[in-house]
Scaffold this active site. Structure first.
Site, PDB file in Angstrom:
ATOM      1  N   ARG A 168     -21.610  34.817  13.200  1.00 29.88           N
ATOM      2  CA  ARG A 168     -22.034  35.314  14.511  1.00 29.88           C
ATOM      3  C   ARG A 168     -23.512  34.997  14.730  1.00 29.88           C
ATOM      4  O   ARG A 168     -23.920  34.582  15.805  1.00 29.88           O
ATOM      5  CB  ARG A 168     -21.815  36.844  14.608  1.00 29.88           C
ATOM      6  CG  ARG A 168     -20.382  37.310  14.544  1.00 29.88           C
ATOM      7  CD  ARG A 168     -19.581  36.899  15.743  1.00 29.88           C
ATOM      8  NE  ARG A 168     -20.119  37.387  16.991  1.00 29.88           N
ATOM      9  CZ  ARG A 168     -19.872  38.593  17.498  1.00 29.88           C
ATOM     10  NH1 ARG A 168     -19.067  39.423  16.875  1.00 29.88           N
ATOM     11  NH2 ARG A 168     -20.380  38.955  18.666  1.00 29.88           N
ATOM     12  N   CYS A 205     -11.928  39.986  14.188  1.00 31.60           N
ATOM     13  CA  CYS A 205     -13.317  40.082  14.652  1.00 31.60           C
ATOM     14  C   CYS A 205     -14.050  41.282  14.055  1.00 31.60           C
ATOM     15  O   CYS A 205     -15.264  41.291  13.995  1.00 31.60           O
ATOM     16  CB  CYS A 205     -13.366  40.130  16.176  1.00 31.60           C
ATOM     17  SG  CYS A 205     -12.628  41.604  16.889  1.00 31.60           S
ATOM     18  N   ASP A 262      -6.408  41.894  15.825  1.00 30.31           N
ATOM     19  CA  ASP A 262      -7.538  42.775  16.166  1.00 30.31           C
ATOM     20  C   ASP A 262      -6.981  44.193  16.183  1.00 30.31           C
ATOM     21  O   ASP A 262      -5.757  44.393  16.142  1.00 30.31           O
ATOM     22  CB  ASP A 262      -8.100  42.367  17.548  1.00 30.31           C
ATOM     23  CG  ASP A 262      -9.403  43.070  17.908  1.00 30.31           C
ATOM     24  OD1 ASP A 262      -9.958  43.804  17.052  1.00 30.31           O
ATOM     25  OD2 ASP A 262      -9.868  42.892  19.056  1.00 30.31           O
ATOM     26  N   GLN A 316     -17.691  35.964  20.213  1.00 27.43           N
ATOM     27  CA  GLN A 316     -16.814  36.090  19.049  1.00 27.43           C
ATOM     28  C   GLN A 316     -15.931  34.854  18.897  1.00 27.43           C
ATOM     29  O   GLN A 316     -15.809  34.281  17.810  1.00 27.43           O
ATOM     30  CB  GLN A 316     -15.925  37.335  19.214  1.00 27.43           C
ATOM     31  CG  GLN A 316     -14.945  37.536  18.073  1.00 27.43           C
ATOM     32  CD  GLN A 316     -15.645  37.912  16.787  1.00 27.43           C
ATOM     33  OE1 GLN A 316     -16.403  38.880  16.762  1.00 27.43           O
ATOM     34  NE2 GLN A 316     -15.399  37.170  15.712  1.00 27.43           N
ATOM     35  N   HIS A 336     -14.524  38.259  25.190  1.00 26.41           N
ATOM     36  CA  HIS A 336     -15.500  38.327  24.078  1.00 26.41           C
ATOM     37  C   HIS A 336     -15.821  36.899  23.630  1.00 26.41           C
ATOM     38  O   HIS A 336     -15.479  36.467  22.529  1.00 26.41           O
ATOM     39  CB  HIS A 336     -14.909  39.158  22.937  1.00 26.41           C
ATOM     40  CG  HIS A 336     -15.938  39.659  21.956  1.00 26.41           C
ATOM     41  ND1 HIS A 336     -17.300  39.439  22.113  1.00 26.41           N
ATOM     42  CD2 HIS A 336     -15.812  40.369  20.803  1.00 26.41           C
ATOM     43  CE1 HIS A 336     -17.939  39.996  21.101  1.00 26.41           C
ATOM     44  NE2 HIS A 336     -17.079  40.555  20.294  1.00 26.41           N
ATOM     45  N   ARG A 350     -23.296  44.224  26.958  1.00 25.21           N
ATOM     46  CA  ARG A 350     -21.924  44.624  26.599  1.00 25.21           C
ATOM     47  C   ARG A 350     -21.529  45.727  27.572  1.00 25.21           C
ATOM     48  O   ARG A 350     -22.043  46.849  27.487  1.00 25.21           O
ATOM     49  CB  ARG A 350     -21.854  45.099  25.152  1.00 25.21           C
ATOM     50  CG  ARG A 350     -20.514  45.714  24.805  1.00 25.21           C
ATOM     51  CD  ARG A 350     -20.327  45.966  23.317  1.00 25.21           C
ATOM     52  NE  ARG A 350     -20.073  44.736  22.596  1.00 25.21           N
ATOM     53  CZ  ARG A 350     -19.636  44.673  21.332  1.00 25.21           C
ATOM     54  NH1 ARG A 350     -19.403  45.795  20.669  1.00 25.21           N
ATOM     55  NH2 ARG A 350     -19.426  43.519  20.737  1.00 25.21           N
TER      56      ARG A 350
HETATM   57  N1   CP Z   1     -16.768  41.801  16.456  1.00 30.12           N
HETATM   58  C1   CP Z   1     -17.708  42.458  17.125  1.00 30.12           C
HETATM   59  O1   CP Z   1     -18.095  42.095  18.222  1.00 30.12           O
HETATM   60  O2   CP Z   1     -18.203  43.520  16.462  1.00 30.12           O
HETATM   61  P1   CP Z   1     -19.199  44.624  17.034  1.00 30.12           P
HETATM   62  O3   CP Z   1     -18.402  45.472  18.006  1.00 30.12           O
HETATM   63  O4   CP Z   1     -19.607  45.390  15.823  1.00 30.12           O
HETATM   64  O5   CP Z   1     -20.339  43.961  17.730  1.00 30.12           O
HETATM   65  N1  NVA Z   2     -10.971  44.296  21.047  1.00 31.02           N
HETATM   66  C1  NVA Z   2     -12.052  45.027  20.440  1.00 31.02           C
HETATM   67  C2  NVA Z   2     -13.106  44.091  19.959  1.00 31.02           C
HETATM   68  C3  NVA Z   2     -14.237  44.762  19.251  1.00 31.02           C
HETATM   69  C4  NVA Z   2     -15.292  43.810  18.797  1.00 31.02           C
HETATM   70  C5  NVA Z   2     -12.624  46.024  21.428  1.00 31.02           C
HETATM   71  O1  NVA Z   2     -12.846  45.659  22.587  1.00 31.02           O
HETATM   72  O2  NVA Z   2     -12.836  47.168  21.045  1.00 31.02           O
END
Ligand code: CP
Ligand code: NVA
Length: 309
Positions: free
Chosen positions: A293, A265, A225, A136, A133, A106
């Protein structure tokens, strides 16, 4: 070996094989402790997890899922390795490949994901960047299809601010044949560079509708989101005020189709992009999404390692 970097780079046949395997994996789960080994497909596999941003769902679901398939997980904290502090992405990716069999990363920048994947000798899974993502979104497609059947020809309405999750939905829409309607302030619509990525002749799969009521009436799936993603600057008062018009609440969703589903998400900022009431509504499947997930990512990992069944 396969990388799982972005949905638009993977063929529909491959994506469908991941979805089918996820169904099999989910169905084969028997009651018992969550850490119980269910299958030995990943016996001997060392999965690395390297997250430069916080994560609750992605990290835990990969950890639990890998252990259920007999694999081991090694968490690599950003503050305990040399990456960005005197060691390049290229060298780090090569070194980690010596000890791991696959890695979920990530990162902030999408280009760093590709730089890492191009140097690694093991499968790399995109656990989110500022621009995408995919884990997701493939899970969301899995969840929709589990509850409502084929997503082809359906309409997904995205409310609020275009972001990494919407980008991955856009990547998926042309493969899976569903329409996306963006409903939010002009300033927060998807970037041209993301829309331009879609193959020619597929323009009909994306529309903009600025009226939330007109948009909601068309939705088979409503998605939103957080308005401020982890890498974003805070919003000013004027933007916040404008965005409130695109909040998902029961009054709005009641104007939509009877069978509509709501997804987010998570994490959510209740009272902003969604009300607490709508979050808990029977049309909201946010916890089903979160649980899935794990099932879906087990299948992604098996696909990457050519252990799909
Ligand atoms: N939705 C999602 O990816 O959550 P996290 O940031 O908790 O991994
Ligand atoms: N759009 C959000 C998704 C988190 C899972 C972010 O990038 O913070």
């Amino acid at each position: 070996m396969n990388n799982f970097l972005n949905i638009n780079e993977i063929t529909l046949t491959e994506l469908e094989s991941i979805l089918e395997d996820a169904h099999r994996l989910k169905k084969s789960l028997e009651p018992g402790f969550k850490g119980l080994r269910r299958d030995n497909r990943l016996e001997g596999c060392n999965l690395g997890l390297y997250f430069q941003k916080p994560s609750t769902r992605t990290r835990l679901s990969f950890e639990t899922g890998t252990m259920q398939l007999g694999g081991k997980v090694i968490n690599i904290r950003p503050d305990e390795i040399h990456l960005n502090e005197g060691e390049s992405i290229e060298d780090t990716a090569k070194i980690l490949s010596l000890f791991l069999d696959a890695i979920v990363i990530r990162l902030f920048k999408e280009e760093h994901l590709y730089e890492f994947a191009n140097s690694a000798n093991i499968p790399v899974i995109n656990g989110l960047t500022n621009d995408s993502h995919p884990c997701q979104v493939l899970t969301d497609i899995f969840t929709f299809q589990e509850l409502r059947g084929n997503i082809s020809e359906k309409t997904v309405v995205w409310f609020g601010v275009a972001n990494n999750v919407l980008n991955s939905f856009l990547h998926a829409s042309t493969h899976f044949n569903f329409k996306i309607i963006f409903c939010g302030p002009e300033k927060f619509k998807p970037q041209k560079k993301v829309l331009d990525l879609r193959p020619r002749g597929k323009e009909r799969f994306f529309e903009i509708e600025s009226d939330p009521i007109k948009a909601v009436k068309q939705a088979d799936l409503i998605v939103t989101d957080k308005w401020v993603s982890m890498h974003d600057k805070p919003l000013n008062e004027k933007d916040l005020e404008e965005l409130m018009r695109f909040q998902i609440n029961k009054t709005l969703v009641d104007k939509g189709k009877k069978e509509v589903l709501f997804m987010h998400c998570l994490p959510a900022s209740k009272g902003l992009e969604v009300t607490d009431e709508m979050f808990k509504d029977k049309r909201s499947v946010v916890f089903e999404e979160a649980e899935n997930r794990m099932h879906l990512q087990k299948a992604i990992l098996c696909w990457c390692l050519k252990k799909i069944s």
